[in-house]
Enzyme design. Structure first.
Site, PDB file in Angstrom:
ATOM      1  N   ASP A 119       0.988  -1.439   0.097  1.00  0.00           N
ATOM      2  CA  ASP A 119       0.065  -0.031  -0.116  1.00  0.00           C
ATOM      3  C   ASP A 119       0.824   1.161   0.017  1.00  0.00           C
ATOM      4  O   ASP A 119       1.018   2.015   0.868  1.00  0.00           O
ATOM      5  CB  ASP A 119      -1.247  -0.187   1.018  1.00  0.00           C
ATOM      6  CG  ASP A 119      -1.676   1.382   1.330  1.00  0.00           C
ATOM      7  OD1 ASP A 119      -2.229   1.653   0.036  1.00  0.00           O
ATOM      8  OD2 ASP A 119      -3.004   1.174   2.321  1.00  0.00           O
ATOM      9  N   ASP A 324      -2.117   5.872  -5.580  1.00  0.00           N
ATOM     10  CA  ASP A 324      -1.859   5.077  -4.281  1.00  0.00           C
ATOM     11  C   ASP A 324      -2.295   3.178  -5.192  1.00  0.00           C
ATOM     12  O   ASP A 324      -3.819   2.279  -6.094  1.00  0.00           O
ATOM     13  CB  ASP A 324      -3.277   5.107  -3.821  1.00  0.00           C
ATOM     14  CG  ASP A 324      -3.653   4.307  -2.000  1.00  0.00           C
ATOM     15  OD1 ASP A 324      -2.832   3.504  -1.847  1.00  0.00           O
ATOM     16  OD2 ASP A 324      -4.104   4.421  -2.249  1.00  0.00           O
TER      17      ASP A 324
END
Length: 514
Positions: A119, A324
């Site tokens: 992440d 992201d």
């Protein structure tokens, strides 16, 4: 069916190859990444409760997950020796575990393997640890249960607790004394989703990816996650989350501080679901680049977009967006959302699909006939600050609808941040250069290598598929075999071998049903 079955055979050979190498660090580090909702993982956490891949419910589930949690050596211009994770850096997209990329990482002494979600939208690396509330493993559709490794500082001879007096401890106001354990709590965007525990230090195992492989042991700080809540108990990052953000506590920051790697890393997102990740990779001189927009309070991989082009239509519109990897699809606020959607719809040739608002999260979908392999769509690209174009290789999401094939523009209307999700990154090696403070990108199939100790495999047209659901969400336990302490590729944990075997076996009935 034959194409899927053939791919299952190829994947079997690749997985077996991963367990047959040798572990032998400085410079660039890499490790295997896997997509979280990939059918690979989906088959192993009860399948009956998961939506069918491609169905409206499937994509709605992934969008709900997005709202909760916001390779082999590639050719590089860097002079530093590239380094991969312990078992090589082949990576897979796990759609069944949140449509995220996952990595097999090895930590502690004896070394234990963990399947962690990657992440770039957060910084802390945490593992399930001395669990009070964690996912403990997978259950196959045949009832067989496979336990996750659960970390414990008490069972690793190289582990130590981070005291409250340490500079890395951000919760000093909650400490009884400077010698108390440093507590942490990370709350994610969705209410009720968090990880809580104490900070610890231990060894993360890496290895150089060249002809003279040698081990690199990185002493890192991470979270001993005792209590997970929300989506972490429902299949999202069930065995840990590997934050890659800009904060000092992230692994890229630690590796750079310890001079084990340049302050940069890359992630490659292959069209076939296979990807790569390398620490210390600064990309190449011919890549596109754009600067980061830094906020001192909470720095992210935020960039400026100055134009959206759909076909021949160019819309001058300046807005910021975060790249992201922890987000499945792309989320845009107005006016960017309306601009790209209306322009795309005006160029679409196929009949627009009438959408029930409760079905799909995508609003611009089109029907195609049974003999069509895909719809025709206009080229979509973004112009970044500085002028470099970013072509979206495939903005389309294929869905399954009763009696028809429906393809959708994979953009969701956002109510807060603009986010470039992993679907727009597909087909690129994305470079997060934190020294130059730029985002870089270059088209890649994620198989372009200078040197590798792993047999290259031609990517198939269809990505891997398997299914998973969480087995248990409370209590403590450790399903690992700790008898093999040497952190070598041939001595990986019993859990990892069992998991890889189960993934391989699970492909057979799945492909038989396609």
């Amino acid at each position: 069916m034959s194409e899927f079955g053939c791919y299952g055979c190829v994947l079997l050979l690749v997985v077996l190859g991963l367990s047959a190498g040798s572990c032998s660090g400085l410079g660039t580090f890499g490790f295997d990444i896997h997509h979280r909702y990939s059918e690979h993982v989906k088959r192993i956490l009860p399948v009956d409760e998961l939506p069918v891949k491609g169905s409206p419910e499937y994509y709605s589930a992934m969008v709900r997950r997005d709202k909760i949690i916001k390779g082999r050596r590639l050719a590089t211009a860097s002079d530093q020796t590239p380094v991969t994770f312990l078992g090589g850096n082949e990576t897979y997209l796990f759609e069944s575990l949140g449509h995220l990329h996952y990595a097999n990482v090895s930590v502690g002494t004896p070394a234990l393997s963990f399947l962690v979600a990657l992440d770039t939208g957060s910084s802390l690396f945490w593992l399930p640890c001395d669990c009070l509330s964690c996912v403990l493993g997978f259950k196959l559709s045949n009832g067989q249960e496979i336990d996750f490794n659960i970390y414990s500082p008490n069972t690793s001879s190289t582990s130590s607790k981070v005291p409250c007096g340490s500079a890395v401890c951000k919760q000093q106001g909650k400490c009884f004394s400077s010698h108390s354990d440093c507590l942490y709590q990370v709350n994610y965007l969705s209410s009720g989703t968090s990880s809580t525990g104490v900070l610890v230090e231990d060894i993360l195992y890496l290895t150089t990816d060249d002809d003279k492989t040698r081990p690199v042991e990185a002493n890192i700080t991470f979270g001993c996650g005792k209590v997970q809540t929300g989506s972490f108990l429902l299949g999202g990052a069930p065995n840990g989350l590997f934050g890659l953000g800009m904060d000092d506590v992230s692994v890229p920051s630690i590796l750079a501080k310890e001079k084990l790697a340049s302050n940069a890393f890359s992630m490659c997102f292959g069209r076939d679901g296979i990807g790569r990740i390398s620490f210390g990779d600064k990309g190449s001189s011919d890549q596109g680049e754009t600067p980061f927009n830094l906020r001192q309070s909470h720095p992210t991989y935020n960039v400026s977009i100055t134009q959206i082009n759909v076909g021949e239509n160019a819309g001058d519109l300046v807005f910021n967006a975060i790249f992201d990897s922890g987000t499945s699809f792309t989320y845009l606020n107005d006016p960017a959302y309306t601009l790209i959607s209306d322009s795309f719809n005006a160029k679409a040739l196929e009949k627009r699909h009438a959408i029930n608002s409760s079905d799909l999260p995508f609003k611009y979908c089109y029907e195609r006939s049974s003999n069509q392999t895909g719809i025709k769509y206009p080229a979509v690209y973004l112009t970044m600050k500085g002028g470099d174009p970013f072509l979206v290789n495939n903005p389309i999401i294929e869905t399954i609808q009763p009696g028809r094939n429906v393809d959708c523009l994979g953009v969701v209307k956002s109510n807060n941040e603009n986010i470039i999700g992993q679907n727009f990154m597909t087909g690129y090696r994305i470079v997060f250069d934190r020294e130059k403070m730029v985002l870089g990108w270059k088209a890649s199939d994620c198989y372009n290598i200078e040197a590798s100790n792993t047999l290259p495999v031609d990517p198939p047209a269809i990505p891997p598929a398997v299914a998973v659901n969480p087995e248990a969400a409370a209590g403590s336990g450790n399903g690992s075999d700790n008898s093999k302490a040497s952190p070598t590729l041939t001595n990986q944990s019993h859990w990892l071998k069992t998991l890889l075997y189960a993934l391989t076996v699970a492909l057979i009935p799945f492909f038989g049903l396609v």
